[in-house]
Design a protein around this motif. Structure first.
Motif, short mmCIF file in Angstrom:
data_model
loop_
_atom_site.label_atom_id
_atom_site.label_comp_id
_atom_site.label_asym_id
_atom_site.label_seq_id
_atom_site.Cartn_x
_atom_site.Cartn_y
_atom_site.Cartn_z
N ASP A 1 12.36 3.35 -0.99
CA ASP A 1 13.17 2.92 0.15
C ASP A 1 12.95 3.79 1.39
O ASP A 1 13.71 3.73 2.34
CB ASP A 1 14.65 2.93 -0.24
N LEU A 2 11.90 4.59 1.37
CA LEU A 2 11.48 5.48 2.47
C LEU A 2 12.38 6.70 2.63
O LEU A 2 12.18 7.49 3.56
CB LEU A 2 11.41 4.73 3.81
N ALA B 1 5.10 6.06 -2.14
CA ALA B 1 6.49 5.99 -2.59
C ALA B 1 6.84 7.02 -3.65
O ALA B 1 8.00 7.39 -3.77
CB ALA B 1 6.81 4.58 -3.10
N ALA B 2 5.86 7.49 -4.40
CA ALA B 2 6.15 8.49 -5.43
C ALA B 2 6.77 9.75 -4.82
O ALA B 2 7.63 10.38 -5.43
CB ALA B 2 4.88 8.85 -6.20
N CYS B 3 6.36 10.08 -3.63
CA CYS B 3 6.91 11.28 -2.96
C CYS B 3 7.98 10.94 -1.91
O CYS B 3 8.94 11.68 -1.77
CB CYS B 3 5.78 12.07 -2.29
N HIS B 4 7.78 9.86 -1.17
CA HIS B 4 8.70 9.52 -0.08
C HIS B 4 9.81 8.56 -0.49
O HIS B 4 10.71 8.32 0.30
CB HIS B 4 7.92 8.93 1.11
N GLY B 5 9.74 8.01 -1.68
CA GLY B 5 10.75 7.07 -2.15
C GLY B 5 10.42 5.64 -1.78
O GLY B 5 9.90 5.38 -0.70
N THR C 1 0.83 -1.20 0.00
CA THR C 1 0.00 0.00 0.00
C THR C 1 0.87 1.25 0.00
O THR C 1 0.60 2.20 -0.73
CB THR C 1 -0.94 0.00 1.22
N PHE C 2 1.93 1.24 0.80
CA PHE C 2 2.87 2.37 0.82
C PHE C 2 3.48 2.56 -0.56
O PHE C 2 3.54 3.69 -1.07
CB PHE C 2 3.98 2.14 1.86
N GLN C 3 3.94 1.48 -1.18
CA GLN C 3 4.58 1.57 -2.49
C GLN C 3 3.62 2.15 -3.52
O GLN C 3 4.02 2.95 -4.36
CB GLN C 3 5.09 0.20 -2.95
#
Length: 119
Positions: free
Chosen positions: A65-66, A59-63, A53-55
């Motif tokens: 790899d976080l 992830a588009a904004c936070h990367g 869900t995060f990906q």
């Protein structure tokens, strides 16, 4: 040369807005309850689902790899904020660019739990 630089800056800016904005689109697809569609919309109830869900959403904004995105790093966010604080930020946003409501309900809760373990 100045026009080229301005054009590139505009494209990058629009790309950033497109990647981090939105999320308020209504689902206009049919309400078919096949296994595949149910699986796509299943809430993130475990670590693997929270990561997926995060990906998909963050992830588009936070990367992926976080820590390599344009938004703040999240690789050690659990040492800064509690699960409740992270959930509040996910639900209500934060000034400076974090939009509210990108995740809701069980998905928001699962991702907040998953992120709170990142210390």
């Amino acid at each position: 040369m100045k026009k080229l630089i301005n054009g590139v800056v505009c494209i990058v800016f629009l790309g950033f807005l497109a990647a981090c904005g939105g999320g308020n689109d209504k689902d206009t697809t049919d309400k078919d309850t096949t296994t595949e569609k149910t699986k796509e919309k299943a809430p993130a109830t475990n670590t693997a689902n929270a990561d997926a869900t995060f990906q998909q959403t963050c992830a588009a904004c936070h990367g992926a790899d976080l820590k390599s995105g344009s938004a703040p790093d999240l690789d050690k966010i659990g040492s800064k904020y509690s699960k409740a604080e992270i959930l509040d930020i996910i639900q209500n946003g934060k000034s400076g660019g974090m939009p509210a409501g990108l995740l809701k309900g069980d998905d928001a809760d699962a991702v907040a739990t998953w992120l709170s373990d990142k210390k």
